[in-house]
Structures are given as structure tokens and as C-alpha cells.
Write a protein that holds these residues in place. Structure first.
Motif, PDB file in Angstrom:
ATOM      1  N   SER A 217       1.495 -29.787  30.296  1.00 48.13           N
ATOM      2  CA  SER A 217       1.407 -31.250  29.995  1.00 48.13           C
ATOM      3  C   SER A 217       0.519 -31.385  28.519  1.00 48.13           C
ATOM      4  O   SER A 217       0.447 -32.479  28.039  1.00 48.13           O
ATOM      5  CB  SER A 217       0.176 -31.926  30.946  1.00 48.13           C
ATOM      6  OG  SER A 217      -0.945 -31.263  31.055  1.00 48.13           O
ATOM      7  N   THR A 218      -0.057 -30.286  27.874  1.00 45.57           N
ATOM      8  CA  THR A 218      -0.652 -30.490  26.822  1.00 45.57           C
ATOM      9  C   THR A 218      -0.303 -29.622  25.664  1.00 45.57           C
ATOM     10  O   THR A 218      -0.466 -29.961  24.352  1.00 45.57           O
ATOM     11  CB  THR A 218      -2.286 -30.021  27.179  1.00 45.57           C
ATOM     12  OG1 THR A 218      -2.234 -28.656  27.381  1.00 45.57           O
ATOM     13  CG2 THR A 218      -2.783 -30.886  27.982  1.00 45.57           C
ATOM     14  N   ARG A 269       2.661 -37.971  26.237  1.00 41.63           N
ATOM     15  CA  ARG A 269       2.272 -36.703  25.911  1.00 41.63           C
ATOM     16  C   ARG A 269       1.923 -37.027  24.359  1.00 41.63           C
ATOM     17  O   ARG A 269       1.407 -36.000  23.678  1.00 41.63           O
ATOM     18  CB  ARG A 269       3.481 -35.682  25.934  1.00 41.63           C
ATOM     19  CG  ARG A 269       3.883 -35.433  27.271  1.00 41.63           C
ATOM     20  CD  ARG A 269       5.101 -34.593  27.472  1.00 41.63           C
ATOM     21  NE  ARG A 269       5.124 -33.491  26.700  1.00 41.63           N
ATOM     22  CZ  ARG A 269       4.555 -32.423  27.057  1.00 41.63           C
ATOM     23  NH1 ARG A 269       3.988 -32.136  28.342  1.00 41.63           N
ATOM     24  NH2 ARG A 269       4.647 -31.222  26.685  1.00 41.63           N
ATOM     25  N   TYR A 272      -1.618 -35.785  22.826  1.00 39.22           N
ATOM     26  CA  TYR A 272      -1.773 -34.409  22.970  1.00 39.22           C
ATOM     27  C   TYR A 272      -0.927 -33.634  21.907  1.00 39.22           C
ATOM     28  O   TYR A 272      -1.432 -32.505  21.561  1.00 39.22           O
ATOM     29  CB  TYR A 272      -1.613 -34.034  24.323  1.00 39.22           C
ATOM     30  CG  TYR A 272      -2.275 -34.696  25.699  1.00 39.22           C
ATOM     31  CD1 TYR A 272      -3.749 -34.552  25.657  1.00 39.22           C
ATOM     32  CD2 TYR A 272      -1.472 -35.483  26.341  1.00 39.22           C
ATOM     33  CE1 TYR A 272      -4.416 -35.158  26.639  1.00 39.22           C
ATOM     34  CE2 TYR A 272      -2.157 -36.228  27.436  1.00 39.22           C
ATOM     35  CZ  TYR A 272      -3.417 -36.183  27.551  1.00 39.22           C
ATOM     36  OH  TYR A 272      -4.117 -36.931  28.573  1.00 39.22           O
TER      37      TYR A 272
END
Length: 352
Positions: A217-218, A269, A272
Motif C-alpha cells: 500500500s505504500t 495511493r 504515498y
């Protein structure tokens, strides 16, 4: 005596937590069960710890291979497993301590596919509950109908499911070893096509432990939106082909909802990963607005769209509006607007 369940655990450089994972599986492990650990070329002390665990658990079988990725390790586990059913546990996660006691009686029904509930334990101590209801589906069509209508049957992960090994072998269903994103989903879509009977259960099987913030996710994922669109296509083709009882309106709503979620996930997203934003925002704009934005073209209306995380930036909208002749600026959040009723020269822009 036939092995009823094989628990397959791909391992790779997980020496810090492999003992916790294996212990969670051996806790309450029934007699007719085995654990298959496939070590994927670990370079830390994972192998030593697996060797030590084997000395205390005769149901644990360890296989070593050169590093090839988790999909290849899972595929090898399928081939060497002896269980009527197989399931998977990631080496950095654990199984719920009451799973075997509650789930094993369900296996007496001899169904093709079992889908259980899950939990995610966050670093801040909070817990996310991903649950499904106790329900029996006599055929895959009724399952597909229900998913198209409700979209909440936890179909993505492999770790909350039990598969009949015979069906995997007979139909040559394996993980795509060239795929590094969404391989679980593709595996499940392939398996659904050969299923007959399915059960969803409120019993919690898998506990995903968020051990690091440096997760999918990052971190930057190349071609993220392109991959999302491929998964969207595979998902919709699978369920639309299996569903027999849904209306055209329900099917269209399902496709539109899934597409919107993939767009939303891509945009979420961006804070990030500036690289992903630069790479994927033009693709999102092209998909949603059917072409690039020409700043010099005259428009009648500027329609501002925002993402879930970022909110609406009216100041930015006004800045854009001053550059071009417009007769009005509208936020989609405040004033729902039908695309069919937009002025001929309407301009849409995603403002992040």
C-alpha cells in the motif's frame, strides 16, 4: 488414514516470525493434518528454525528450493501435499487459535470450496474484521449471483480459503509465477470455474499481522493502474460468465462498481507514491474523461472531482477556472451531475 488438510506455508527470510506462524498452526492441529513448509531460498536463519521446529512436530514437512517467489513455492506445496484439502498461510501471519476446532466439522460436508472470515491486526493495536456470513451455495452460479449483488464475499486472498486438491490437480490450476501482483485473485477466479458447491463461514481462519508500514500500500508498484485494469477484466469476465440469475442492470452495476473501486484504489495511493501519480494519473484521466485535458480549449463548465483521501480543493479549481473561459464551477460532491446532461463543452478534471 487419508490426510484431510494440508497447510502450505511458503517461507522466505522470515526467521524473526516463522516460529510464531508455525506454532499458531500446530496449536490444535487435528490428527489428519499436515504442514508443508516450502522454503524459498532463505538466506537468514529461517532454515535452521524450521529444522528445529521439525524436531518437535512430526506433522511438519520442510522442502527447500532455490529462490523463485511465493507463487512457485505455493505451487510446489500443492504438488507435494497429501491432503484432501489444501490451504495457505503466509509465513509472517498466523492462524486463529480456534479455527480447527470450529472448521473441521464443516469439512464433513465434502464441499468444493470453503471461504472463511479474516482479521487484520494493525500496528496501533486496532483490529479490522473482514467477515462473511454462514451460507451454503449449492452451485457456483448462485455464489456468482450473490457476489454480483453484494460484492462482499472475500474472494481475493488465498489464505482464508480451503481448496480441494483433486480439483487443482485435475484442472491444472496453479499460481501464475510470472505475476507479482494479484496472483491470489487470478488463482481464485480459475478455481471458481471448476467448483460446484461452496460455503462461506463466519469462522475466523487467517490473521494478517501488519508488521511493517513498507507494504504494497505504500511502496511504488510499476504499472499499477494497468495491472488493476487487467484484474478488473479477469474478475468481471469470471463472475459474469458464472452468473445465471442476475439482471442486465445488476451486471452493469457490478462492472461499474468494480471499475470505480480500481480507479479509487489507484488515486488513493498517490499521496504515498509521487511516481505512481505521475505514471497513472494521465491513464485515469483518459479512462474517465476519454482523452487528455487541453488547457487552451473553451469550456462551459468545469466539473471538479476529488479522491476519497484528498477531498475537494476549491482553491485549485478556481485557479484552473481563471485560466480558461467558463460559465460555472461545480463540485461533484455537492451537486450530483448526470454526464448525459453536461454542457457540450464541459471540462472534467481530477483535483488532488
Amino acid at each position: 488414514m487419508q490426510v484431510l488438510l494440508s497447510v502450505i506455508v511458503p517461507t522466505y527470510n522470515c526467521g524473526d516470525y516463522i516460529e510464531e506462524c508455525i506454532d499458531s498452526i500446530t496449536n490444535g492441529l487435528p490428527e489428519r493434518s499436515e504442514i508443508i513448509a516450502v522454503d524459498d531460498g532463505s538466506t537468514d536463519d529461517t532454515r535452521d528454525k524450521l529444522r528445529s521446529l521439525c524436531a518437535h512436530c512430526d506433522k511438519l514437512h520442510v522442502y527447500h528450493r532455490e529462490h523463485g517467489g511465493p507463487s512457485r513455492a505455493r505451487n510446489e506445496g500443492i504438488m507435494v501435499a497429501k491432503g484432501k484439502y489444501v490451504t495457505f498461510v503466509d509465513c509472517d501471519d498466523i492462524m486463529h487459535d480456534s479455527f480447527f476446532e470450529k472448521a473441521f466439522p464443516l469439512l464433513e460436508k465434502d464441499l468444493d470450496y470453503y471461504i472463511f472470515s479474516m482479521e487484520r491486526h494493525l500496528q496501533n493495536g486496532e483490529t479490522d474484521h473482514w467477515s462473511v456470513e454462514d451460507h451454503f451455495y449449492p452451485d457456483v452460479s448462485s455464489f456468482a449471483d450473490d457476489y454480483i449483488r453484494r460484492r462482499r464475499l472475500l474472494i481475493y486472498s488465498s489464505c482464508n480459503k480451503l481448496y480441494k486438491r483433486q480439483l487443482l490437480i485435475e484442472h491444472d490450476i496453479r499460481y501464475d509465477e510470472s505475476c507479482t501482483f494479484g496472483e491470489d485473485r487470478l488463482f481464485n477466479y480459475d478455481y471458481l470455474r471448476v467448483c460446484r458447491t461452496i460455503m462461506t463461514s463466519s469462522v475466523v481462519k487467517h490473521i494478517y499481522l501488519q508488521r511493517s508500514l513498507n507494504s504494497l500500500s505504500t511502496r511504488y508498484v510499476p504499472r499499477f493502474f494497468e495491472r488493476c485494469m487487467a484484474l478488473h477484466d479477469a474478475k468481471t469476465k469470471c463472475f459474469l460468465s458464472l452468473s445465471k440469475g442476475t439482471t442486465e442492470k445488476e451486471r452493469a452495476a457490478f462492472v461499474a462498481y468494480d471499475l470505480s473501486r480500481e480507479v479509487e484504489n489507484t488515486i488513493d495511493r498517490f499521496p504515498y507514491s509521487p511516481e505512481e501519480k505521475a505514471e497513472n494519473l494521465p491513464l485515469v484521466n483518459r479512462l474517465v474523461f476519454r482523452g487528455p485535458w487541453d488547457e487552451n480549449s473553451a469550456v462551459d463548465l468545469l466539473l471538479v472531482l476529488g479522491s476519497r483521501n484528498c477531498g475537494y480543493k476549491i482553491e485549485k479549481a478556481l485557479e484552473i477556472g481563471r485560466k480558461i473561459p467558463v460559465c460555472g464551477i461545480s463540485s461533484a460532491a455537492e451537486t450530483p451531475i448526470s454526464v448525459k446532461k453536461l454542457p457540450r463543452r464541459a471540462l472534467c478534471a481530477i483535483i488532488l
